[in-house]
Design a protein around this motif. Structure first.
Motif, short mmCIF file in Angstrom:
data_model
loop_
_atom_site.label_atom_id
_atom_site.label_comp_id
_atom_site.label_asym_id
_atom_site.label_seq_id
_atom_site.Cartn_x
_atom_site.Cartn_y
_atom_site.Cartn_z
N TYR A 161 -5.71 8.42 -1.93
CA TYR A 161 -7.43 8.40 -1.96
C TYR A 161 -6.80 6.91 -3.21
O TYR A 161 -5.43 6.65 -2.96
N GLY A 162 -8.14 6.05 -3.59
CA GLY A 162 -7.47 4.71 -4.11
C GLY A 162 -7.18 4.05 -2.78
O GLY A 162 -7.91 3.85 -1.86
N ALA A 163 -5.60 3.53 -2.94
CA ALA A 163 -5.00 2.71 -1.87
C ALA A 163 -4.49 3.50 -0.90
O ALA A 163 -4.13 1.91 -0.58
N SER A 164 -5.09 4.58 -0.78
CA SER A 164 -4.60 5.25 0.58
C SER A 164 -5.52 4.39 1.76
O SER A 164 -5.37 4.96 2.73
N PHE A 165 -6.69 3.89 1.03
CA PHE A 165 -7.74 3.58 1.78
C PHE A 165 -7.84 5.27 2.96
O PHE A 165 -7.99 3.90 4.28
N MET A 191 -1.01 9.49 2.76
CA MET A 191 -0.55 8.60 1.21
C MET A 191 0.35 7.01 1.91
O MET A 191 0.32 6.48 2.74
N LEU A 212 0.90 -1.16 -0.25
CA LEU A 212 -0.10 0.00 -0.46
C LEU A 212 0.76 1.48 -0.24
O LEU A 212 0.72 2.11 -0.54
N LEU A 234 -5.28 4.14 6.27
CA LEU A 234 -5.23 2.98 6.52
C LEU A 234 -3.22 2.82 5.58
O LEU A 234 -2.91 1.95 6.86
N ALA A 235 -3.25 3.34 4.69
CA ALA A 235 -1.64 2.88 4.45
C ALA A 235 -0.75 4.07 4.53
O ALA A 235 0.24 2.87 5.37
N ASN A 272 0.83 4.01 -2.65
CA ASN A 272 0.74 6.06 -2.58
C ASN A 272 2.15 6.72 -2.81
O ASN A 272 2.43 8.29 -2.37
N ASN A 295 -1.75 3.87 -8.72
CA ASN A 295 -2.38 3.32 -7.72
C ASN A 295 -3.99 3.77 -8.41
O ASN A 295 -3.80 4.19 -9.57
N ILE A 296 -5.01 3.11 -7.91
CA ILE A 296 -6.48 3.51 -8.32
C ILE A 296 -6.72 5.20 -8.65
O ILE A 296 -6.65 5.75 -8.22
#
Lengths: 247, 247, 247, 247, 247, 247, 247, 247
Positions: free
Chosen positions: C205-209, C180, A216, C212-213, A220, G230-231
């Motif tokens: 955004y996206g894979a930063s969830f 990020m 992740l 969480l990242a 990012n 990333n997404i």
């Protein structure tokens, strides 16, 4: 399909079939493989000169069998993920091959691959990341690349990384390998102006969730120029880096 | 490609090109589209007679534009996910179409689709699951199927479900729609000997995680014969059910 | 309970109750609150001199009401998460208070808190992380600390971070804020020998969830000396840092 | 603390200490344990008459040691999660104890626990869920409850469940155990008017994610009256059920 | 089915059908509903005397319509999740009903439900948890229970919780409501010998993941005697608690 | 229940009981099992002619015991998930059975199942997916279907897949098996007009998360007509496909 | 630091300081910024000739302000994520700039960037993926690359993709954009021998989990040569692709 | 770099190079390591006096080799995660070292580390958490801290925790270790006014998800003053606590 096409062409040539009819008949076969064998051959030539065997889950006997066939054909050989206990049983039975105990690879280079245009620098964060980094390095080498290894330069000791600044800047492509917080590719991408292939590793415990944390983080990555591959996929990173380096 | 093939055939026929040369030249084009237009046409004919418009995220103007073109062609029309506020602006501007306020669909059937062979029974667990169930039902109907609706028969009140036992057993295919614990498809699959298409819905809150709980439950369905589609995908369930019902 | 205890002691003193009986009777009340009010008072004195109001989800009227009571008591005031639209309605109705538009805090310092022993350095990675960093800085200040702000020094531009090396090393405690990939705390912890409080932000955004990242990255921080708080919890980081700085 | 309180009371009684001083001195000890030993004793008496040993991760020697002490005290004994290979080494060394090979429990009842007021019915979905169901049943029994076992009545075969309708309705509390889709508690809760304790099991593979699917399903149970415990926690379910049954 | 059964019995009585034939013919109808209406009636009587309307997602008009029917029947009414803006439109149009602004419930008690046997104590951790706690309390009351509310006694201020020790111990069932770290049910279950129904709330931010953190904590509750319901499910907790309290 | 019904009918026939009384008495038993044994028998006949044993977690002795009983009854036998080390101990002790080392199945066909109406084509992506694909194929065969195997045609080498275009189009139902990115079912569903049963496999590493990546991909399959089963559930896919193929 | 170094050198030159002392004194400053401004300048020159503004979360006024400064400097401008409602307020106030309504970008090219060496082909799966694809295309163009757009060629209609085979093969780098099952990059990477940058999009619903499904699929891409960003990160993909194309 | 700087200074001193030229030449090397070796040395001195070996994954031979080098240098030694079977092979081969079987550490203190300023109190919830707690305690001791151990005081038995109230309040830093619901740090942080370092452990099963439940709980800790480290990271907690205690 090729055979069928040949027959049709023969019939047209001998005028047993009109071009119109032939066209109709041929176009009746959507998605047919007109020359696919040839395509296949193309891909073989282009994509990765050595033949690759993914060793994990294969028995020593299976690996030996497949490897011998590849060697007999005169191809270069790369077997990945050969654990020591498997290697113990392969040892001595595949003449001329080299086992890299860190990378867990078995290789044989019978004909050097076309040389890449620049250097691929493989940078890894911790000593535990070395198996993945070394898998990348060995793969990149057998794919014809000049590889520079810079290991154990994690972001916790920035001075060690910066010591290597000049060597890093020689790269045409960087492969950056890190587990745990996976911060290395972000830092490296800020130092260079070339593509950085980021490889998360499953090194860590607890909240590393087997490499998810590093994955992740890399997705990012704040500085531009980072492409990510799967966790522990040293091979894949090298393959992509080599493609770039041969452009 | 078809054009190119035609030219080659002409040359062979006129003996300006030997079959061998022609073969060589043609097979030089891997993945070529020899008749793909035709294939495309096939698919259009076969896969879903109505033309489908996914309404979500489209403006009323876009929907009207696309729908009118489809209607002009004489095709059947199915627009899904038309929220009431969008419908308010479409209303009256697409002559002859029907709006199903529960299913949130706009439909127009200009020529009945080929009839399916049996009944598709759509069973849903709670009243909140009805929009998804009804989207499935409307879709199945416009695809030419005889649809039986059995709603609000969740497993919490087994007697309501069992009351419908005879109607359920008339099904050639069952579509089972449920949110929350997603138990209905498992129970239904234990009662019938036909395929059950399970549709999890995003109905619920908290640990339903927007349908994830129901999705996982359905994937783990104990009795055999259950195939799962995406959360809230009433359309997809009906499409699959219709394929089966037209076999 | 205190009252009850007093009564028992009176009875013992007046010899209407034997010590044995008294003991029996008193110990019959497990978990009783013998002096808890006092404890409560202790905590109030010790833990965070200002009174804190978490503004999110409160109406302007509620915030004004609570704040006025606190101000009337002569306490310091810190209201966090006051969005601009809420502030627009509060403005001018809480005399003497300061609104920090970046931190989204309303503060009033009526009596300076006891001074911390060293500097708290707040370092943030990107400009988008500033609201969280500034919430930390404002909180640390009202808690009596000397705060140094070093913003926009993400790992993508290492030179900007290293430029600040001397200022960073002045810290007794570091608060490191990043979204990020969340790599900054790892890099900073490698540069200093003081505790680093890491604050992941939901920036990305996206894979930063939603942070969480960054959170996972910080929990896996390779260099020692890093303690992590919740996503976007600038207040909590400052509270912990202040506790440390007042030791 | 009890000792200290005794001393203070003695001093008050002998008038060496005024009630006021005594009060002051005693209330100076927030969170003190005025009689906690007693409380502890209370809990021992009340909460689960047998002493419980969680066997997993303990060596046979450790289990034998702890169990013997418990037995010597005259308490009832329940050891959970005793795998067969551990039992093989314990066997014969703990006189009078019983090993339940399905539940993986070692028990010894030296003095019957107070009887619960009604029946606890333990219902499980599949044969693979039996170890968890049986752990619940054995635990409930040693806690003094009359236990009815109804196993292998998963929702895939509704008729088998409904066959047991009368026996289920005898329950004062139901424990419902299921893995995979975890639908059983929802169905059962629709059939009875008593509390249902739902136990997800880790039975399943793939998208069961080691019991997560069943857990989520149970938390989303549509009919009211369902309380959920941790995955595979047969013991915990029985403990809760027994508390309810002894009310 | 009942009709069919009646006909068969008539035929047997008039000896137009032998018992054997009748048996054969009747048993041919698996899963039939022999008296299901009756069952349904049973459940209505037993499970929750008030009729429950889940307000979320319903328009004011729908709520008014449903509620009036229920009121006309003479049933007790409970509408949950009525947001203030919905209530603003309902207000004054449902005579005699009460709106609880914290619980967001609309209630009307026309005939008191049978009384539960003891007290249900509702304990919540923070002020933000009050809507869920109050939904539980209101639900428990209309279900016929004597409810004790103990709010804002989170584990961060243990003295506040322990101050309430005596009131907590009066409970026949405890409902413990908490967001964030969800620790309250564990602490409470260690203090009482009655069932604890744990309700995680979605209060929190960042790593609370909308109540997931609290939910997991409660499922892992160390002391026995805790059953968990869905996130924010105050209603469900009260329903289960009431079932237990009416045993 | 059947017995009870018989008795009642006898009494009616002998006019010891009026039809009205009989009706009343019978309908007093909600959810009773009027002929459920018969139902059970129905299901046995209909759902899957062979009897299925899930071998994982069973000892060789258990498998042998269960299998012998099934064989003795004259039923067809299918044991799934028989690992080689288990098979080593079963070998030779179940006469007439066949072990498929790839599918890890033990089968015995004593009476051919009714034939399906068309072909089931089993397509798998990689060689590592073969165990799941082969489990599906073996299951489909013993369920009476004509099975076509097309293995190792992953989307990475599209030409290999398209080479098989004609064979794929012969399918009445397709089972598509893939691990890693799980893209095969999407591609295949675009090529055919029949139902596609998608089976994700746990093949892969890192971000495949034991099949989760493939599972999610399949649930999001863009072309219509795809139903998904659990990870590695070759058996379940075949069961569903067979149901469809026997319609 | 540069100043300090200058002073030291002056002192050495004037022999007020021995080289040894100077060395000692200089090396006392770890991590100092010896010329970092210069480095910074380097990076500016090298990494992305246009200056990039991430528009999301910025007010129209902020965007206009920043953009004008960039334009005044004579730099190229790229503002990403400018939603239509923001653009409505910017329109006409940034002379010479172009708004791409699909890509949601504002651009101004004042001096063409150095040309990349080959073509970057941007391939997207569905029409809904176009915003991300177009963001990538616009970014790649302003970075000096020749861009080929191939949109709406998802794997569900393989013929549409294969129709474009020749155009795809012209790529020096491919950017492959897809939501839902994210299968396109895998298929494309099997067709070409150049690097493929994969961009998952958040297009989809339910089990797409906002792009997670596509992201995981791409990370598990079976054919080599795929790097993932990333997404929804069209910009990042183009940046990386441009770096490669300028090598 | 140091060498290079020396050479430049020599040239300036000997006036072969002007200060201007020297400056230009030196500043040409961004990120160079002017004295980094020295920095490195600094860090060694400052960060953790003992040298730390992470034992997991290392062979006994590797551990012995590394440890002997450290011992020879006269440093203190701490080897963590030495499992008993590894220790069995190390035993007797590292003179003077101590093995702590609970903490799984090998230590040798050759020169006491500088003393911390106060006490570090290590509090753990259950007996199963002891390995992590003890790793923290042993680490803190070898880092020069006075350590107080308070084990087995989980929140399920609050009285046991409160019994230790006085000892807890002696802490300058608290390390709080807990698995399962991870509630202990929240409760402890409410009792003290010093920093609390929270360590989630992987103790638990099912919904503990290997420590995730405890981790999330701790990140959401309601009272201020809690910093969290990775799951099972006793070492890291002690390292951070020691940094704080030496401030």
């Amino acid at each position: 399909m090729k055979k069928r096409l040949g027959e049709v062409l023969e019939k047209v040539y001998s005028r047993r079939l009109s071009p119109e009819k032939a066209l109709e008949c041929l176009t009746d076969y959507p998605y047919q493989d007109l020359g696919f064998a040839k395509v296949d051959h193309h891909r073989e030539l282009l994509k990765g000169y050595p033949e690759i065997v993914y060793g994990l889950g294969k028995t020593p006997a299976q690996i030996i069998g497949i490897a011998r066939e590849i060697i007999k054909k005169g191809s270069n050989l790369l077997v990945t993920r050969v654990e020591p206990e498997v290697q113990a049983k392969i040892k001595g039975r595949l003449k001329g091959t080299t086992y890299n105990a860190v990378a867990r690879t078995v290789t044989l280079c019978q004909k050097p691959a076309p040389a890449g245009r620049g250097k691929i620098v493989v940078i890894s964060a911790g000593t535990s990341d070395m198996p993945v980094a070394e898998e990348a390095a060995v793969t990149a080498e057998i794919l014809g690349n000049d590889v520079v290894r810079i290991y154990d330069v994690g972001v916790a000791g920035l001075h060690r990384l910066l010591h290597q600044y000049d060597r890093i800047r020689e790269a045409r492509v960087v492969i950056s390998v890190a587990g745990m917080e996976g911060a290395l590719p972000s830092v490296v991408a800020g130092l260079v102006r070339v593509p950085v292939i980021a490889v998360p590793t499953s090194i860590g415990y607890g909240a590393s969730f087997k490499g998810l944390a590093a994955l992740l983080a890399m997705l990012n990555s704040c500085p531009g120029g980072v492409g990510v591959v799967n966790i522990d996929n040293g091979f894949g990173a090298a393959y992509l880096a080599s493609l770039i380096n041969h452009l």
